[in-house]
Design an enzyme around this catalytic site. Structure first.
Site, mmCIF file in Angstrom:
data_model
loop_
_atom_site.group_PDB
_atom_site.id
_atom_site.type_symbol
_atom_site.label_atom_id
_atom_site.label_comp_id
_atom_site.label_asym_id
_atom_site.label_seq_id
_atom_site.Cartn_x
_atom_site.Cartn_y
_atom_site.Cartn_z
ATOM 1 N N PRO A 90 1.004 -1.104 -0.265
ATOM 2 C CG PRO A 90 -0.706 -1.449 1.834
ATOM 3 C CD PRO A 90 0.624 -2.189 1.067
ATOM 4 C CD GLU A 120 0.814 -5.127 10.720
ATOM 5 O OE1 GLU A 120 0.797 -4.001 10.401
ATOM 6 O OE2 GLU A 120 -0.569 -5.756 10.708
ATOM 7 N NE ARG A 158 -7.962 -5.255 -20.837
ATOM 8 C CZ ARG A 158 -8.112 -4.297 -21.352
ATOM 9 N NH1 ARG A 158 -7.164 -3.131 -21.205
ATOM 10 N NH2 ARG A 158 -9.272 -3.971 -22.265
ATOM 11 C CG ASP A 173 -8.957 -0.582 -23.202
ATOM 12 O OD1 ASP A 173 -10.079 -1.038 -23.509
ATOM 13 O OD2 ASP A 173 -7.972 -1.005 -22.787
#
Ligand code: ADE
Length: 220
Positions: A90, A120, A158, A173
């Site tokens: 994150p 963690e 993709r 897209d």
């Protein structure tokens, strides 16, 4: 393109239908992508194959230890020395369509080594010594990096030429350059009327310039 995934849950990838069917399944069958999983636990020198320990300084949770991670990354790097090591966390740079485009071109030949954290986090010394890029898939915390790795593999694959048929070209897209990186225009298909709701007339007109203009005005 080759993806080497380091995880303590290789079965999340090996037994995952997501990689067996549809676009990713076809890309694998055609040899356009290869996903190689590496079980971090197998590199542990601990007699119980432990891969985590309590944090120095105290605090909640466990931290993945240096030894198995150093050994696993070094072993994969030996097989594929030019591939950058990407750690999913994150705290990383937020993954966007331009990242996917860049990775699909810049790293298509070398491939990527994708490191999934758990608990963690991982010992900082691994990040300092062996990680090249840190990527987050959004500002929320997952239980591990595995879903984030799948997101990267999907969004990169993709874009590899030939993976999507012409009819599904990635040039139109969401977030593509053609649409100023805005989202897409609304899509409609048959029937012309469903439960009293009609398809906009302009899309049935066959007037290509008007259709283009309508689509451009309706980018969301
Ligand atoms: N690991 C846990 N949460 C994550 C996130 N949001 N992005 C990437 N890796 C993660």
């Amino acid at each position: 393109m080759r993806f080497d995934v380091l995880t303590i849950f290789p079965s999340f990838f090996e037994e995952n239908p997501y990689f067996k069917y549809s676009i990713l399944g076809e890309a694998t069958k055609k040899g356009q992508i290869e996903v190689h999983t590496h079980d971090i636990r197998e590199y542990s020198e601990d007699k119980h194959k432990k891969v985590d320990d309590t944090p120095y300084g105290g605090g909640a949770g466990m931290v993945m230890t240096c030894q198995p991670l150093f050994a696993a990354i070094k072993s994969v790097k030996k097989e594929n020395p030019k591939a950058p090591v990407v750690f999913l966390t994150p705290q990383g740079e937020t993954w966007t369509q331009p990242h996917a485009e860049e990775f699909a071109t810049k790293h298509e030949q070398t491939g990527l080594i994708l490191l999934c954290g758990r608990y963690e986090g991982i010992d900082q010394r691994v990040r300092d010594a062996l990680v090249d890029i840190e990527i987050s898939i959004g500002d929320y915390v997952l239980t591990g990096g595995e879903l984030a790795v799948m997101t990267l593999i999907d969004s990169i694959t993709r874009l590899i030429p030939g993976v999507l048929g012409n009819e599904n070209s990635p040039e139109e897209d969401s977030f593509c350059v053609k649409f100023d990186r805005k989202k897409e225009y609304p899509h409609y298909t048959k029937p012309e009327e469903f439960q009293g709701i009609k398809v906009p007339d302009v899309l049935l007109s066959g007037h290509h310039a008007n259709i283009e203009a309508w689509r451009h005005d309706n980018l969301k």
